[in-house]
Design a protein around this motif. Structure first.
Motif, short mmCIF file in Angstrom:
data_model
loop_
_atom_site.label_atom_id
_atom_site.label_comp_id
_atom_site.label_asym_id
_atom_site.label_seq_id
_atom_site.Cartn_x
_atom_site.Cartn_y
_atom_site.Cartn_z
N PRO A 234 62.37 15.24 56.89
CA PRO A 234 61.50 14.45 57.77
C PRO A 234 60.69 15.34 58.72
CG PRO A 234 63.71 13.51 57.69
CD PRO A 234 63.79 14.86 57.05
N VAL A 235 59.50 14.89 59.06
CA VAL A 235 58.57 15.75 59.80
C VAL A 235 58.99 15.99 61.25
CG1 VAL A 235 56.98 13.86 60.46
CG2 VAL A 235 56.11 16.18 60.21
N ASN A 236 59.69 15.01 61.84
CA ASN A 236 59.97 15.14 63.28
C ASN A 236 61.42 15.48 63.58
OD1 ASN A 236 57.30 14.42 63.93
ND2 ASN A 236 57.81 12.24 63.73
N GLU A 237 61.59 16.00 64.79
CA GLU A 237 62.94 16.34 65.23
C GLU A 237 63.83 15.10 65.22
OE1 GLU A 237 62.61 18.63 68.86
OE2 GLU A 237 61.40 20.11 67.80
N GLY A 238 65.13 15.33 65.02
CA GLY A 238 66.06 14.20 64.92
C GLY A 238 65.94 13.50 63.57
N ASP A 239 65.34 14.18 62.59
CA ASP A 239 65.18 13.60 61.25
C ASP A 239 64.47 12.26 61.29
OD1 ASP A 239 66.22 15.67 59.69
OD2 ASP A 239 68.27 15.06 60.14
N THR A 240 63.34 12.22 61.97
CA THR A 240 62.54 11.00 62.02
C THR A 240 61.15 11.29 61.45
OG1 THR A 240 61.85 11.54 64.26
CG2 THR A 240 63.75 10.08 64.05
N GLY A 241 60.43 10.20 61.16
CA GLY A 241 59.08 10.34 60.63
C GLY A 241 59.08 10.50 59.13
N PRO A 242 57.89 10.54 58.55
CA PRO A 242 57.80 10.59 57.09
C PRO A 242 58.34 11.89 56.50
CG PRO A 242 55.62 10.79 58.11
CD PRO A 242 56.58 10.50 59.21
N ASN A 243 58.71 11.82 55.24
CA ASN A 243 59.22 13.01 54.55
C ASN A 243 58.10 14.01 54.26
OD1 ASN A 243 61.95 12.66 54.41
ND2 ASN A 243 61.95 11.80 52.34
N THR A 244 58.49 15.27 54.25
CA THR A 244 57.56 16.36 53.92
C THR A 244 58.16 17.13 52.75
OG1 THR A 244 58.75 17.96 55.27
CG2 THR A 244 57.08 16.63 56.39
N GLY A 245 57.51 18.22 52.39
CA GLY A 245 58.10 19.10 51.38
C GLY A 245 59.32 19.84 51.93
N GLY A 246 59.46 19.88 53.24
CA GLY A 246 60.59 20.60 53.87
C GLY A 246 60.08 21.31 55.12
N VAL A 351 59.50 26.01 59.56
CA VAL A 351 58.16 25.91 58.95
C VAL A 351 57.15 25.42 60.00
CG1 VAL A 351 56.80 24.80 57.14
CG2 VAL A 351 59.15 25.48 56.68
N MET A 352 56.11 26.23 60.20
CA MET A 352 55.02 25.82 61.11
C MET A 352 53.94 25.13 60.28
SD MET A 352 54.66 29.11 63.63
CE MET A 352 53.81 28.19 64.91
N CYS A 353 53.52 23.94 60.76
CA CYS A 353 52.61 23.12 59.94
C CYS A 353 51.29 22.86 60.64
CB CYS A 353 53.26 21.76 59.68
SG CYS A 353 54.82 21.90 58.84
N SER A 354 50.32 22.44 59.85
CA SER A 354 49.01 22.05 60.36
C SER A 354 49.10 20.69 61.03
CB SER A 354 48.01 21.93 59.21
OG SER A 354 47.74 23.18 58.66
N GLY A 355 48.27 20.47 62.06
CA GLY A 355 48.23 19.17 62.74
C GLY A 355 47.93 18.07 61.74
N GLY A 356 48.73 17.01 61.73
CA GLY A 356 48.49 15.90 60.81
C GLY A 356 49.42 15.90 59.62
N TYR A 357 49.88 17.10 59.20
CA TYR A 357 50.78 17.17 58.04
C TYR A 357 52.03 16.35 58.30
CZ TYR A 357 54.06 19.08 54.64
OH TYR A 357 54.99 19.20 53.63
N PRO A 358 52.56 15.55 57.38
CA PRO A 358 52.26 15.47 55.95
C PRO A 358 51.09 14.55 55.59
CG PRO A 358 54.13 14.08 56.44
CD PRO A 358 53.74 14.73 57.73
N GLY A 359 50.40 14.03 56.60
CA GLY A 359 49.18 13.26 56.31
C GLY A 359 48.01 14.24 56.19
N PRO A 360 46.79 13.71 56.28
CA PRO A 360 45.61 14.59 56.16
C PRO A 360 45.55 15.60 57.31
CG PRO A 360 45.00 12.25 56.11
CD PRO A 360 46.44 12.31 56.45
N TYR A 361 45.08 16.78 57.03
CA TYR A 361 45.00 17.83 58.06
C TYR A 361 43.76 18.67 57.80
CZ TYR A 361 46.96 20.31 54.11
OH TYR A 361 47.16 20.80 52.85
N GLU A 362 43.32 19.36 58.87
CA GLU A 362 42.17 20.26 58.71
C GLU A 362 42.64 21.66 58.39
OE1 GLU A 362 39.68 20.09 62.16
OE2 GLU A 362 39.45 17.91 61.99
#
Ligand code: AMP
Ligand code: GLY
Length: 453
Positions: A234-246, A351-362
């Motif tokens: 999950p994208v957010n701390e505490g295992d919340t939010g949509p799933n990502t690749g990891g 893992v450091m991610c782009s703003g918006g990931y796992p949705g659309p991002y720039e």
């Protein structure tokens, strides 16, 4: 009279091994970093040299490699004396790249097309697990929305809806209610959000427990179980939010001790490989079992036919020995001849991610602070900055180029220190919109300190 010919002896690992690495993410940067340490490495060729970290480690293939153009790839490998092809991602494996490029002299690390269906077709994986009595969530497959909806109503409870094909880790919806499950079915079977990958779906029982990734090298006969990892989807701390690749992974995880790993080998890995062999499919490569540790024992959530991303980063950071020898031995069915050993320290990858990931991002955001992060690395507590979605733009600036941008991987004597050091290194690194989870490993750390969650 001529002596009858026995089976051909497989080619021994050459002293100088030219390698073609397929793929260009964080997993491949970690693989390239480890390949580079092998005294046997000749040339390291890269199919995807866009990744700013990977690009420094090898030579770009001079022509764009088209994975579907087997003729081009075979010719190129022949001309460049490629001894070993290491396939990072699942898509080329599922398309049969290993079968196409493998010869008596050239090894390809990764299973053939038939065996890769274990990841590429979740319905096939379920069928094999059923044949082999491997513990997994109960499930049913559907190709038409109406029957799927009826089944969901009849079940009347939480469930998981999965596209059976390859959907880059996004084709799974964990649904708490009938309504959510119906929406997921609609998205897959009616709106065709995942294209062909969602033409057929699985509706399965929702399991609960901690998740562990157990990866094993398999050479057709011998299985070598690697140290277990825990990924954080999950994208957010505490295992919340949509799933990502990891969003981060650490290794080893105390959740899978030796006894549990022995059970996983005996009850899951061996029967799966055996059931495939009985149906004429040989598995060679890395087999990744995504497991849920349920009160009733470990159950398979999914199989993957390649190294996990980000699990590969902490695994490579800890792996001792010569990766080329290990991969070669796997390819020729001689895993029993190599010793595989891991550093005693714990590795934690954030893992450091782009703003918006796992949705659309720039893309294209300049990245700064890598030197400061790298300067924190010490011999005792190294920090590796694996690039996932980065590239160098035409002005020579390192910029973001994907959802998952960097895998900051720290080693230390214990998980808490490794995690703190990875987080501290991430704090040095900046790009617009950057986000990462600071709580990788929190579940076991809190368990160890007696805090329940
Ligand atoms: P998969 O790609 O099949 O591993 O699914 C992605 C994520 O969805 C897993 O890491 C789990 O967090 C979750 N998941 C998949 N299958 C189940 C299940 N049967 N029960 C609960 N969660 C699941
Ligand atoms: N980290 C999950 C995967 O590689 O599928």
């Amino acid at each position: 009279m001529a002596k009858p010919k026995g089976p051909k002896k497989p080619r021994a690992c050459p002293a100088t091994c030219n390698v073609l690495l397929i793929g260009g993410g964080g997993r491949e940067h970690a693989l390239a970093w480890k390949l580079k340490q092998s005294p046997r490495l000749g040339k390291l060729w890269l199919t995807d040299p866009g990744n700013g970290g990977l690009a420094r480690l090898g030579q770009p293939c001079p022509v764009k490699m088209d994975m579907s153009n087997v003729f081009q790839m075979t010719r190129w490998c022949d001309k460049n004396d490629i001894d070993l092809v290491v396939v990072g991602p699942e898509a080329p494996l599922a398309a049969g790249i290993a079968d196409a490029l493998r010869t008596d002299r050239r090894m390809v690390f990764g299973p053939g097309k038939d065996a890769a269906q274990l990841e590429a077709d979740k319905a096939y994986a379920k069928q094999i697990m059923r044949q082999a009595a491997v513990p997994t969530a109960e499930s049913k497959s559907f190709a038409d929305a109406e029957s799927a909806m009826q089944y969901i109503e009849w079940r009347d409870g939480p469930c998981v809806v999965k596209a059976t094909g390859l959907a880059a880790g996004k084709g799974v919806s964990v649904c708490e209610t009938v309504e959510e499950a119906k929406q997921a079915v609609n998205a897959m079977l009616v709106d065709q959000q995942f294209g062909d990958a969602g033409e057929k779906i699985l509706i399965e029982e929702k399991l609960s427990g901690q998740e562990v990734s157990v990866l094993a090298l398999v050479d057709g006969k011998t299985i070598w179980v690697l140290d277990p990892c825990q990924d954080h989807k999950p994208v957010n701390e505490g295992d919340t939010g949509p799933n990502t690749g990891g969003m981060g992974a650490y290794c080893p995880t105390p959740l899978a001790d030796d006894a549990l790993l022995a059970d996983v080998e005996r009850l899951i890995l061996v029967p799966t490989i055996d059931a495939m062999r009985r149906s004429g499919v040989e598995y060679r490569g890395v087999l990744y079992a995504g497991l849920m540790l349920t009160p009733g024992g470990p159950k398979v959530l999914e199989f993957n036919c390649r190294f996990g991303d980000p699990e590969c980063q902490p695994l490579m950071a800890r792996l001792k020995g010569d990766l080329i020898e290990i991969l070669w031995a796997t390819c020729i069915g001689r895993l029993r001849d190599v010793e595989i050993d891991f550093d005693d320290r714990v590795a934690c990858c954030v893992v450091m991610c782009s703003g918006g990931y796992p949705g659309p991002y720039e893309k294209g955001k300049p990245i700064t602070g890598l030197d400061d992060a790298a300067a924190m690395s010490t011999d005792d507590e190294p920090i590796h900055l694996f690039h996932a979605g980065t590239t160098v733009n035409h002005e020579g600036t390192l910029v973001t180029h994907g959802g998952r941008v960097l895998g900051v991987t720290a080693l230390a004597a214990d998980l808490a220190t490794a995690r703190d050091r990875a987080n501290a290194a991430c704090e040095q690194i900046h790009f617009e919109g950057s986000h990462y989870r600071r709580d990788i490993g929190d579940r076991v750390l809190k368990q160890a300190s007696g805090v329940s969650r």
